[in-house]
Structures are given as structure tokens and as C-alpha cells.
Design a protein around this motif. Structure first.
Motif, PDB file in Angstrom:
ATOM      1  N   VAL A  18      52.239  41.246  46.453  1.00 37.06           N
ATOM      2  CA  VAL A  18      50.969  41.527  47.122  1.00 37.06           C
ATOM      3  C   VAL A  18      50.922  42.995  47.550  1.00 37.06           C
ATOM      4  N   ILE A  46      45.990  40.657  56.179  1.00 36.14           N
ATOM      5  CA  ILE A  46      46.180  39.825  54.997  1.00 36.14           C
ATOM      6  C   ILE A  46      47.314  38.851  55.263  1.00 36.14           C
ATOM      7  N   PRO A  48      49.393  36.211  53.186  1.00 33.74           N
ATOM      8  CA  PRO A  48      49.761  35.493  51.968  1.00 33.74           C
ATOM      9  C   PRO A  48      50.598  34.274  52.329  1.00 33.74           C
ATOM     10  N   LEU A  82      41.954  38.352  55.100  1.00 39.96           N
ATOM     11  CA  LEU A  82      42.112  37.725  53.793  1.00 39.96           C
ATOM     12  C   LEU A  82      43.313  36.788  53.814  1.00 39.96           C
ATOM     13  N   ILE A  84      45.593  34.281  51.320  1.00 41.83           N
ATOM     14  CA  ILE A  84      45.886  34.094  49.901  1.00 41.83           C
ATOM     15  C   ILE A  84      46.708  32.827  49.711  1.00 41.83           C
ATOM     16  N   CYS A  85      46.261  31.953  48.820  1.00 42.82           N
ATOM     17  CA  CYS A  85      46.939  30.697  48.466  1.00 42.82           C
ATOM     18  C   CYS A  85      47.150  29.852  49.733  1.00 42.82           C
ATOM     19  N   HIS A 193      45.782  33.723  43.049  1.00 36.81           N
ATOM     20  CA  HIS A 193      46.679  34.808  43.426  1.00 36.81           C
ATOM     21  C   HIS A 193      46.136  36.127  42.879  1.00 36.81           C
ATOM     22  N   PRO A 194      45.499  36.955  43.697  1.00 34.71           N
ATOM     23  CA  PRO A 194      44.984  38.229  43.179  1.00 34.71           C
ATOM     24  C   PRO A 194      46.098  39.129  42.658  1.00 34.71           C
ATOM     25  N   GLU A 195      47.294  39.022  43.261  1.00 36.31           N
ATOM     26  CA  GLU A 195      48.409  39.877  42.837  1.00 36.31           C
ATOM     27  C   GLU A 195      48.939  39.510  41.453  1.00 36.31           C
ATOM     28  N   GLY A 201      42.133  40.478  39.709  1.00 37.87           N
ATOM     29  CA  GLY A 201      42.717  40.470  41.042  1.00 37.87           C
ATOM     30  C   GLY A 201      42.652  41.815  41.724  1.00 37.87           C
TER      31      GLY A 201
END
Length: 213
Positions: A18, A46, A48, A82, A84-85, A193-195, A201
């Protein structure tokens, strides 16, 4: 003056990937942190997460003052956030995975197991799939503007069942419709997963970095 981006380290996130993706998207001032004081002063946050809902929630709660700092900064100050997942799933009221566990309750809903409609639908939902934004009668300037149509990388066996359909920003389809993204006001969460989602992403992360809710 550059912004401070708090990338929360609670022992359950894919932090290096990330972090690298954020740099590739143009970010600077990234603080990988488990310090509530850093989070309380950050310009963007963020969260994650990888693993089971309950374990992630417990790990976050084990950091003294972290959830209070998140509540104050995100709800009290309107700081762009944000998830994530599993970081997105923790926005829900609760998660049903190895028991019932309380979430942050920022976006009403329940995280529960994906039920495959037939034997040929494999669980977990893994690999590339569509991101289909939810149609809006009034586009406005909300979190849904961050989500564009495309393909992203997913890896999850549980899904976010949102109470209010207005909070669903995008969906995908894996035998059944699944939520790809949720959001409200200054809060957005993505199941993909944008990463790991290459150009799609990175473009999403760039929009988040520029977002002024």
C-alpha cells in the motif's frame, strides 16, 4: 505545506504494498504509524486490513486510544478516510466470521460469508473482476465520485451487506452481486485491493489523495 497521510499499522495490513502504491500515485508525507496522536493530526487516514474480521478489530482496539482518535478525526473533523479490504469491512456494525464481532459502525451493515449460488462459483472471490459504480440521480460531490468503472483485484470470502443502499458506491458480480465500495461524506471503503490493481488502483488512489470532501 504537504499533507500528512496516516497509514495505520495495526499488524494486519499489507503495508509495504500500500505504501509503495501511494508513492506511485504521487503521495508524500506518508506516516506508517500505530500512534493515535499521529492519526489525530493527520490530513488523510488509510486503514488497510487483511485476515479475519474479528482478529483485525481486536488488533485495532488493542492500540490504546486508536479507535477514539479515529472517531475524533474522521467523524469530528471530517478528515478523508479510506478503508481497504478488511479495513473497509470494519466500517460495518458487525462482522460474522468465527463468531460475531463489533465493527466501527460508521457505515451500517453486516459483514458475512459469501454464499456461492452453485458449485462452479469458487469462494473466496479471488482475482480480477469488474467495479461497477452505483447509478446516482444526483452526482453531487460525494465519495461516489472516487469510484470509476473498471477492473480491480479482489481477494475475500466475506462481503459487506450494507443496510442503506445509498451507502453502496459500487458493486461487482461473482455468482451473486457483491459490494465493491461503500462510502458516505468523508468516508470511503473499497473491497478490492488498489495496491494490486495496477493502473486502475493507482488512478483510484490518486483521486483519493486529491479528494476534498
Amino acid at each position: 505545506m504537504s499533507e500528512t497521510i496516516a497509514l495505520i499499522d495495526f499488524g494486519a495490513g499489507n503495508l509495504r504494498s500500500v505504501h509503495n502504491a501511494l508513492i506511485a500515485a504521487g503521495a508524500s508525507g506518508i506516516a506508517v504509524t500505530n500512534d493515535p496522536d499521529v492519526v489525530a493530526a493527520a490530513d488523510r487516514i488509510i486503514l488497510p486490513g487483511v485476515g479475519a474480521f474479528g482478529a483485525c478489530r481486536d488488533a485495532l482496539a488493542a492500540i490504546d486510544g486508536m479507535i477514539a482518535a479515529l472517531d475524533e478525526r474522521v467523524h469530528g473533523k471530517g478528515t478523508p478516510f479510506l478503508g481497504i479490504c478488511v479495513g473497509m469491512q470494519l466500517l460495518a456494525d458487525k462482522g460474522i466470521e468465527f463468531g460475531e464481532h463489533q465493527g466501527l459502525g460508521w457505515i451500517n451493515g453486516t459483514v458475512q460469508a459469501i454464499e456461492a449460488p452453485s458449485a462452479d462459483i469458487k469462494i473466496p472471490h479471488m482475482g480480477w473482476n469488474d467495479v461497477t459504480p452505483t447509478p446516482r440521480s444526483d452526482p453531487g460531490e460525494g465519495a461516489h465520485n472516487l469510484i470509476l468503472a473498471g477492473e480491480a483485484y479482489y481477494l475475500h470470502g466475506y462481503h459487506f451487506d450494507a443496510t442503506n443502499t445509498d451507502d453502496i458506491l459500487a458493486t461487482t458480480h461473482h455468482g451473486v452481486p457483491l459490494v465493491s465500495a461503500v462510502g458516505r461524506d468523508n468516508i470511503v471503503g473499497v473491497q478490492f485491493h488498489p495496491e494490486k490493481s495496477q493502473a486502475y488502483g493507482l488512478s483510484f488512489l490518486k483521486r483519493f489523495l486529491e479528494w476534498k470532501p
